[in-house]
Write an enzyme that holds these catalytic residues in place. Structure first.
Site, PDB file in Angstrom:
ATOM      1  N   ARG A  91       0.828  -1.207   0.000  1.00 32.48           N
ATOM      2  CA  ARG A  91       0.000   0.000   0.000  1.00 32.48           C
ATOM      3  C   ARG A  91       0.871   1.269   0.000  1.00 32.48           C
ATOM      4  O   ARG A  91       0.902   2.010  -0.974  1.00 32.48           O
ATOM      5  CB  ARG A  91      -0.934  -0.012   1.236  1.00 32.48           C
ATOM      6  CG  ARG A  91      -2.152   0.888   1.106  1.00 32.48           C
ATOM      7  CD  ARG A  91      -1.882   2.337   1.463  1.00 32.48           C
ATOM      8  NE  ARG A  91      -1.380   2.488   2.828  1.00 32.48           N
ATOM      9  CZ  ARG A  91      -0.826   3.604   3.264  1.00 32.48           C
ATOM     10  NH1 ARG A  91      -0.713   4.668   2.473  1.00 32.48           N
ATOM     11  NH2 ARG A  91      -0.353   3.676   4.508  1.00 32.48           N
ATOM     12  N   ASP A  92       1.634   1.474   1.054  1.00 34.88           N
ATOM     13  CA  ASP A  92       2.436   2.698   1.168  1.00 34.88           C
ATOM     14  C   ASP A  92       3.545   2.714   0.124  1.00 34.88           C
ATOM     15  O   ASP A  92       3.937   3.777  -0.365  1.00 34.88           O
ATOM     16  CB  ASP A  92       3.052   2.785   2.575  1.00 34.88           C
ATOM     17  CG  ASP A  92       3.125   4.219   3.095  1.00 34.88           C
ATOM     18  OD1 ASP A  92       2.713   5.142   2.378  1.00 34.88           O
ATOM     19  OD2 ASP A  92       3.610   4.413   4.234  1.00 34.88           O
ATOM     20  N   HIS A 132       5.050   4.115  13.061  1.00 34.06           N
ATOM     21  CA  HIS A 132       5.235   4.099  11.602  1.00 34.06           C
ATOM     22  C   HIS A 132       6.307   5.131  11.259  1.00 34.06           C
ATOM     23  O   HIS A 132       6.065   6.332  11.332  1.00 34.06           O
ATOM     24  CB  HIS A 132       3.886   4.460  10.952  1.00 34.06           C
ATOM     25  CG  HIS A 132       3.911   4.602   9.461  1.00 34.06           C
ATOM     26  ND1 HIS A 132       3.353   3.660   8.627  1.00 34.06           N
ATOM     27  CD2 HIS A 132       4.398   5.577   8.643  1.00 34.06           C
ATOM     28  CE1 HIS A 132       3.496   4.056   7.369  1.00 34.06           C
ATOM     29  NE2 HIS A 132       4.120   5.216   7.341  1.00 34.06           N
ATOM     30  N   HIS A 166       9.547   6.598   8.756  1.00 31.04           N
ATOM     31  CA  HIS A 166      10.214   6.663   7.451  1.00 31.04           C
ATOM     32  C   HIS A 166      11.700   6.887   7.700  1.00 31.04           C
ATOM     33  O   HIS A 166      12.090   7.483   8.699  1.00 31.04           O
ATOM     34  CB  HIS A 166       9.621   7.795   6.605  1.00 31.04           C
ATOM     35  CG  HIS A 166       8.307   7.429   5.993  1.00 31.04           C
ATOM     36  ND1 HIS A 166       8.095   7.406   4.643  1.00 31.04           N
ATOM     37  CD2 HIS A 166       7.131   7.045   6.564  1.00 31.04           C
ATOM     38  CE1 HIS A 166       6.848   7.034   4.398  1.00 31.04           C
ATOM     39  NE2 HIS A 166       6.229   6.815   5.537  1.00 31.04           N
ATOM     40  N   CYS A 212       7.923   9.915   0.161  1.00 28.73           N
ATOM     41  CA  CYS A 212       6.988  11.001   0.390  1.00 28.73           C
ATOM     42  C   CYS A 212       7.234  12.088  -0.624  1.00 28.73           C
ATOM     43  O   CYS A 212       8.378  12.383  -0.968  1.00 28.73           O
ATOM     44  CB  CYS A 212       7.122  11.472   1.830  1.00 28.73           C
ATOM     45  SG  CYS A 212       7.884  13.027   2.062  1.00 28.73           S
ATOM     46  N   ASN A 239       9.770   4.346   3.576  1.00 27.50           N
ATOM     47  CA  ASN A 239       9.481   3.757   4.884  1.00 27.50           C
ATOM     48  C   ASN A 239      10.712   3.010   5.376  1.00 27.50           C
ATOM     49  O   ASN A 239      11.559   2.620   4.581  1.00 27.50           O
ATOM     50  CB  ASN A 239       8.347   2.736   4.747  1.00 27.50           C
ATOM     51  CG  ASN A 239       7.025   3.362   4.356  1.00 27.50           C
ATOM     52  OD1 ASN A 239       6.891   3.880   3.257  1.00 27.50           O
ATOM     53  ND2 ASN A 239       6.069   3.330   5.251  1.00 27.50           N
TER      54      ASN A 239
END
Lengths: 318, 318
Positions: free
Chosen positions: A13-14, A204, A206, A237, A246
């Site tokens: 997903r990310d 979470h 990065h 990002c 991430n």
């Protein structure tokens, strides 16, 4: 240090949501099926967003219906609104992951709602879906906003308290653009497990500025045992082009295993999946262990080592 | 956490020695002069080895004689033997950095001596040079040997005790091929500052498997305040092709600054030097902060943010 850590792989997903390519649905299903066999605790498989907003994940239903569910693995999907929640429930997911930001600017820019509106909407979804699936709220920009700068920790606590009161089953504190440092993690996260005892608490991070695993170490020392990470270090990002994404799932699992912390993960299988993911996206990836091998990998001695030793010792004798 | 940390930039030695190019002497001098103005505590400028062994650093004398010495910065050179020590002394260095390995196999393969022979030779150099310059001993493979595997911590303590007894002014524990993990750093390093109170204690990590800055965090928590690092993350190790090198100087300084720990460093100047170093070697480098910018870098809000807010609020009013 905790003895058991639970990893949620969010690469599907990310990671994939910002890739310029559309990964064919069959390939996605094959990737997820392989990740399911690694022993990760959770997989964030896709996002039930509008196909216009995230075309890379426009096949969310087909993916969720096509995968084989492995026992013991939770299948989570990102859900931005009630419509997405309905779609996710129809696919029999284990958990829906709701999102909003701790910073007003980021919430407006990203979700086109004020924070108050997001809180109301997410509470409504939790009330609606909470009886049927686990409901996690991911709070973005907890450790800083790329537009506003510092984020008041009180705001993070206020949001967490709100969702604890409204029955969320979990909460993730996200360092959306990699601004967190270990001292800040320690400060914000100490005592949270006690403050929100009924919510599963996830961090979470990065690795935008190289501090990702250092932040995990700080998180572990506050007793938090759930971490999001992305295979091969995919993700990233839009505010930091060229930066890494991430934290990397297999690098995280590797660090924990080398420290003697149980993750339930078969590291070789995980590294295999990281290579598959790198092939899928077709570009260099930030993962380190997939390039260097495990810490305890042994390399051959030079073939002339015995002669070297004899020559060295003969100098002593002379 | 300590309040002040001292960084030794080793990019000119540990970084350049494995690059396939010869960086022209004038360029080396210019690079070092710029690093001198960043506020780092120490610079390892070159190696007084045989030009055959390390052709990239065959201009050691010219480099040391060409640079401008900045007050407050220590200029260190690597020295493998008595001949190298003499050459270094003739160049008026501040410190000589002597090397041997904690693992017998690595010592033989790398230095063609047994550990006992290295101990004797280094003690002789310390006795000879110690009155005139600082003498640091870097112990390689303290956290594992790529050929032997685990290294007994007792061996590291034995070597450290030996050099403490023989008057070394400093000791560096090196994770030569990036095998260390934070739990191991905590275990090996706790109490070392008390055990060797008269030696300056430095940790030298590689980021081969992504754990470099996490290991620094563990080191800091044991009270150790001196760290080797390499600009842009240059360096690396022949045993892990494709893997990243030493921990990255500017990423380390950035993490410490974001945590409120003083390094004496002007981060912008350091990032400038990292870019210069990347241009010099002419390939991709692992440094993150040089790509992503500082944690507190602010990005512009979307231009339509006010309209987004008004439209959002008008939905409430409706």
């Amino acid at each position: 240090m905790p003895r058991r850590v639970y990893i949620n792989d969010v690469s599907m997903r990310d990671g994939l949501q910002i890739e310029p390519i559309f990964v064919p649905t069959e390939r996605k299903i094959a990737l997820i099926n392989n990740i399911s066999r690694t022993g990760v605790a959770k997989i964030e498989t896709t996002s039930f967003t509008s196909p216009k907003a995230i075309p890379a994940l426009r096949d969310a239903e087909d993916v969720m219906k096509g995968i084989e569910r492995a026992p013991g693995v939770q299948y989570v999907v990102l859900v931005p609104n009630m419509r997405g929640a309905e779609r996710a429930l129809a696919c029999d997911v284990d958990e829906i992951n709701l999102v909003m930001s701790a910073s007003e600017t980021h919430n407006l820019a990203n979700l086109r709602m004020t924070r108050s509106q997001s809180m109301r909407e997410l509470a409504r979804i939790i009330a609606h879906a909470g009886g049927r699936v686990a409901t996690n709220v991911s709070i973005s920009t907890c450790f800083g906003c790329p537009m506003e700068g510092e984020v008041d920790p009180q705001e993070v606590l206020r949001l967490g308290d709100f969702f604890a009161d409204h029955g969320a089953s979990g909460i993730s504190l996200a360092d959306t653009t990699g601004m967190a440092n270990p001292a800040q993690v320690l400060q914000l996260c100490s005592g949270l497990a006690q403050r929100w005892p009924d919510m599963a608490l996830t961090l979470h991070f990065h690795n935008t500025r190289g501090m990702g695993l250092a932040n995990v170490m700080a998180g572990l020392s506050t007793g938090i045992v759930r971490y999001d990470a992305s295979l091969a270090g995919l993700g990233g990002c839009p505010f930091a082009p060229g930066a890494t994404g991430n934290i990397c799932t297999e690098d995280l699992a590797h660090m924990l295993e080398s420290m003697g912390i149980d993750t339930g993960i078969d590291l070789d299988r995980l590294i295999f999946c990281a290579h598959e993911m790198a092939e899928t996206v077709g570009h260099d990836v930030p993962g380190q262990v997939m390039k260097a091998g495990r810490w305890n990998k042994r390399f051959p001695c030079p073939p002339d080592l015995e002669q070297v030793r004899e020559r060295a010792l003969s100098r002593d004798a002379a």
